[in-house]
Design a protein around this motif. Structure first.
Motif, short mmCIF file in Angstrom:
data_model
loop_
_atom_site.label_atom_id
_atom_site.label_comp_id
_atom_site.label_asym_id
_atom_site.label_seq_id
_atom_site.Cartn_x
_atom_site.Cartn_y
_atom_site.Cartn_z
N ILE A 141 0.89 -1.15 0.00
CA ILE A 141 0.00 0.00 0.00
C ILE A 141 0.93 1.20 0.00
O ILE A 141 1.85 1.27 0.81
CB ILE A 141 -0.87 0.05 1.27
CG1 ILE A 141 -1.74 -1.21 1.39
CG2 ILE A 141 -1.73 1.30 1.30
CD1 ILE A 141 -2.52 -1.30 2.70
N GLU A 142 0.72 2.13 -0.92
CA GLU A 142 1.66 3.23 -1.01
C GLU A 142 1.70 4.01 0.30
O GLU A 142 0.67 4.38 0.85
CB GLU A 142 1.24 4.15 -2.16
CG GLU A 142 2.39 5.02 -2.62
CD GLU A 142 1.95 5.97 -3.73
OE1 GLU A 142 1.38 5.48 -4.71
OE2 GLU A 142 2.17 7.18 -3.55
N GLN A 424 -5.06 -1.42 13.32
CA GLN A 424 -4.77 -2.58 12.46
C GLN A 424 -5.35 -3.86 13.09
O GLN A 424 -5.80 -4.75 12.39
CB GLN A 424 -3.25 -2.72 12.26
CG GLN A 424 -2.64 -1.64 11.38
CD GLN A 424 -2.57 -0.28 12.05
OE1 GLN A 424 -2.30 -0.18 13.24
NE2 GLN A 424 -2.84 0.77 11.30
N GLU A 425 -5.35 -3.91 14.43
CA GLU A 425 -5.93 -5.07 15.11
C GLU A 425 -7.44 -5.13 14.81
O GLU A 425 -7.98 -6.18 14.48
CB GLU A 425 -5.69 -4.92 16.61
CG GLU A 425 -6.24 -6.06 17.43
CD GLU A 425 -5.13 -6.78 18.19
OE1 GLU A 425 -4.17 -6.10 18.60
OE2 GLU A 425 -5.23 -8.00 18.35
N MET A 426 -8.11 -3.98 14.90
CA MET A 426 -9.54 -3.91 14.58
C MET A 426 -9.78 -4.34 13.14
O MET A 426 -10.72 -5.07 12.84
CB MET A 426 -10.04 -2.46 14.72
CG MET A 426 -10.28 -2.00 16.13
SD MET A 426 -11.53 -3.00 16.93
CE MET A 426 -10.55 -3.65 18.25
N MET A 449 -4.79 9.20 10.42
CA MET A 449 -3.53 8.58 10.00
C MET A 449 -3.60 7.06 9.90
O MET A 449 -2.60 6.40 9.68
CB MET A 449 -2.42 8.93 10.99
CG MET A 449 -1.94 10.37 10.91
SD MET A 449 -0.42 10.58 11.87
CE MET A 449 -0.83 9.84 13.43
N ILE A 450 -4.81 6.49 10.07
CA ILE A 450 -4.91 5.03 10.14
C ILE A 450 -4.43 4.36 8.86
O ILE A 450 -3.69 3.38 8.88
CB ILE A 450 -6.37 4.61 10.45
CG1 ILE A 450 -6.75 5.09 11.85
CG2 ILE A 450 -6.53 3.10 10.33
CD1 ILE A 450 -8.21 4.89 12.21
N ALA A 455 -0.31 1.25 5.95
CA ALA A 455 0.64 1.09 4.84
C ALA A 455 2.03 0.78 5.39
O ALA A 455 2.75 -0.06 4.83
CB ALA A 455 0.67 2.36 3.99
N ILE A 456 2.42 1.41 6.48
CA ILE A 456 3.74 1.13 7.07
C ILE A 456 3.79 -0.31 7.59
O ILE A 456 4.78 -1.01 7.42
CB ILE A 456 4.09 2.14 8.19
CG1 ILE A 456 4.15 3.56 7.59
CG2 ILE A 456 5.41 1.80 8.85
CD1 ILE A 456 4.38 4.66 8.60
#
Ligand SMILES: [Zn+2]
Length: 641
Positions: A141-142, A424-426, A449-450, A455-456
């Motif tokens: 993901i960019e 990310q867990e959700m 910022m999610i 992406a990171i």
């Protein structure tokens, strides 16, 4: 001639005597913790797959071999040869040739295929092209953070090499002290949560571990750690270690550079990128709230330039008398338990940083297996005697029930969440629940910022839990790329459209409803009695999230039309709390970490928790395991040797 130069000459002689006579060595240099060997015969060097490994273990150094610039083929010629060797499926997206060091940075969708079994493809690249390959993953993901950090480091490559050479010479300087001691001074996060910071010192070396802020307390001497740490001048610190990117550990790292620090920051690669994202956001929020931030974005760039990324398990010389090893901490992406081996078998200290003991959907549980440890400095966030969390499965069941009921009513589920970790867990919980038909298919909107933080995460799958990593490697089942996830990037108009549309789930920052896009979502959705505001993370005292949780139904909103008046928004939507999705070990997890730790330490310092949590945990560990335990205050010093 300096002692380091003499040492390098001796190393060069030793290398020459160890390798076949037809391989030349033209120069030997330190770059940070690595020993770089230049040769006119890079192809022969690469032929024997085991040669570098044998040299490394013989010299007890990390070794990189690079071609002498005099023998480099032109990038144009090398390019074709490099691409010939790499299988098509690796998905190479970029090649960057650096003629000054003979390195080619290969960006690929599947870095594993560029590396090959035990590095066989890498060696083949050198044999065919004569260049030294370095591989990075193309983010699936960019990510603007990852691409900004990479292009910044590329642009600063020359200066970075100078920094690394200086650091390398510092690390390998001759020890000057005959005295022996090992001390830890607590600069923050003792009997409190926030402003984590410690100094680990020997007669030879001073190391700063973390340098964070204390959220929501501008008057509590926020620069305490920096002033204390730099008390003897900016260069009295040899190295900074960052356990993970959360601001209560990282916020004041850039400030060190404003005060003249010029040395290395050791952290994992994802921690470096997340620190960039979070500290820049920290400056942004300060500016929006009319506060003067203590440093500017230039200092964030300085910090990134001085980062030396290490992987879990790499034993690394960071000073003449200190070796550092990072291990997975299970807390957030790139978080590390930091183990220090001091002297030649003299003493070992491990700093847990923030940990999660059990496996979570995102990460393997924290590592607690070490060759030796005498003292453990351990977090105690949930160390209180009643701090047991709900079982993760129960939590997930409750979350699904809330979603199903809200869906039946025709409402929307709004989840305030931190960008890094909880979100990310959700996403994983929701993606699986929809795939398995446990909740209805509907769009999941991600705001704030999610998306960027996600992406990171996908850029560094090797830091995620084993089975999740495998799914991301095979991109057709990368759960973060599921079609129901929608990145809100069109601002207010897009939010309005979502609000006017059918049932959906919205994940938005900030996690404690203290600003950010969640405020705008509340304006849209709060009046709707069929929708549900669902808390999945800790709501700190004094935050709007905590007040709503405890029953407040009028939300103060800054007057959008100006004029300085505060308007009140009526909260008609339902409010639910689902506990159990924490990045921290609970009381049981903390005890288990110590119980199963190998070897068990002699002393434990319980830090990073409220006064009662640190004291409860300290006394429980003492009674249970008969070890010496402490709940230190800030600014105490412990001498271990
Ligand atoms: Zn943390």
């Amino acid at each position: 001639m300096s002692t380091v130069d003499r040492q390098l000459e001796e190393l060069q002689d030793e290398i020459v005597s160890e390798i076949p006579a037809d391989i030349s060595v033209t120069d030997v240099k330190y770059e940070g913790p690595e020993l770089v060997v230049y040769t006119r015969d890079p192809k022969q060097f690469a032929q024997d797959g085991d040669l570098v490994r044998r040299l490394a273990s013989k010299l007890r150094k990390r070794i990189t071999v690079r071609p002498d610039p005099a023998v480099l083929s032109s990038p144009k010629r090398a390019r074709d040869r490099v691409l010939d060797v790499i299988p098509e499926e690796a998905g190479v997206t970029n090649l960057d040739f650096h003629e000054d060091t003979g390195e080619v940075v290969i960006e690929a969708e599947k870095p594993g295929m560029v590396i090959g079994r035990h590095g066989s493809t890498l060696r083949e690249i050198t044999q065919e092209a004569g260049w030294t390959p370095e591989v990075v993953r193309t983010p699936p993901i960019e990510s603007s953070t990852v691409s900004n950090v990479r292009s910044f480091l590329k642009q600063e490559r020359d200066e970075r090499r100078d920094i690394l050479e200086t650091v390398g010479r510092q690390i390998h300087r001759e020890e000057m002290q005959d005295d022996e001691y090992v001390r830890v001074t607590t600069l923050g996060c003792c009997r409190e949560v926030g402003r984590a910071s410690f100094v680990l010192s020997t007669p030879e070396t001073r190391i700063l571990v973390d340098c964070g802020d204390k959220p929501g307390s501008e008057d509590e001497v926020p620069y305490l750690q920096v002033q204390e740490a730099l008390a003897g001048g900016a260069n009295t610190i040899d190295a900074v270690i960052l356990t993970h990117a959360h601001l209560d550990h990282s916020a004041f790292i850039p400030l060190l550079f404003k005060y003249g620090y010029d040395g290395p920051i050791y952290c994992t690669e994802p921690t470096r990128d997340l620190m960039g994202l979070l500290t820049l956001d920290y400056l942004d929020v300060a500016a929006k709230e009319g506060r003067a931030p203590p440093y500017d974005s230039e200092m964030v760039r300085e910090a990134i330039k001085h980062c030396i990324p290490l992987e879990y398990g790499d034993v690394t010389d960071i000073a003449p008398d200190v070796k550092l090893t990072f291990h997975n901490a299970g807390h957030i992406l790139g978080s590390a338990v930091s183990h220090f081996h001091i002297g030649d078998g003299l003493y070992n200290v491990a700093f847990s940083g923030d940990i999660h003991y059990d496996d979570t959907r995102l990460f393997n549980g924290a590592v607690n297996d070490f060759p030796r440890v005498e003292t453990l400095v351990m977090e105690s966030t949930y160390g209180g005697r009643n701090d047991y969390q709900t079982d993760q499965e129960d939590s997930e069941r409750k979350l699904k029930r809330v979603i199903n009921e809200t869906y039946e009513d025709g409402g929307k589920v709004l989840i305030p969440a931190f960008a890094v970790g909880r979100s990310q867990e959700m996403m994983l919980v929701l993606e699986e629940a929809m795939r398995e038909g446990e909740i209805p298919e509907m769009p999941i909107h991600l705001d704030g910022m999610i998306w960027e933080a996600t992406a990171i995460h996908t850029t560094y799958p090797e830091y995620l839990r084993d089975d999740l990593r495998d799914r991301i490697f095979h991109s057709d089942s990368n759960p973060f790329l599921a079609p129901q996830f929608n990145h809100i990037d069109g601002g207010e108009e897009e939010r309005q459209a979502v609000a006017d549309d059918d049932q959906c789930i919205i994940l938005s920052t900030s996690g404690m409803v203290s600003g950010g896009p969640i405020m705008s979502w509340l304006e849209h959705i709060a009046p709707d009695p069929d929708s549900t505001l669902t808390f999945v993370g800790y709501q700190a005292q004094g935050t709007l999230g905590r007040r709503i949780q405890s029953g407040r139904d009028k939300i103060p909103m800054p007057d959008s039309r100006g004029g300085g008046r505060t308007e009140h928004l009526q909260l008609n939507m339902g409010v639910e709390t689902v506990d159990g999705f924490s990045g921290h070990a609970d009381r049981q997890g903390l005890e288990d970490f110590v119980r199963t730790m190998n070897p068990r330490p002699e002393k434990v310092l319980c830090v990073h928790g409220d006064e009662s949590s640190t004291q409860d945990l300290s006394s429980a560990l003492y009674h249970e395991f008969n070890m010496r335990t402490f709940a230190p205050k800030n600014l105490e010093t412990f001498r271990f040797v």
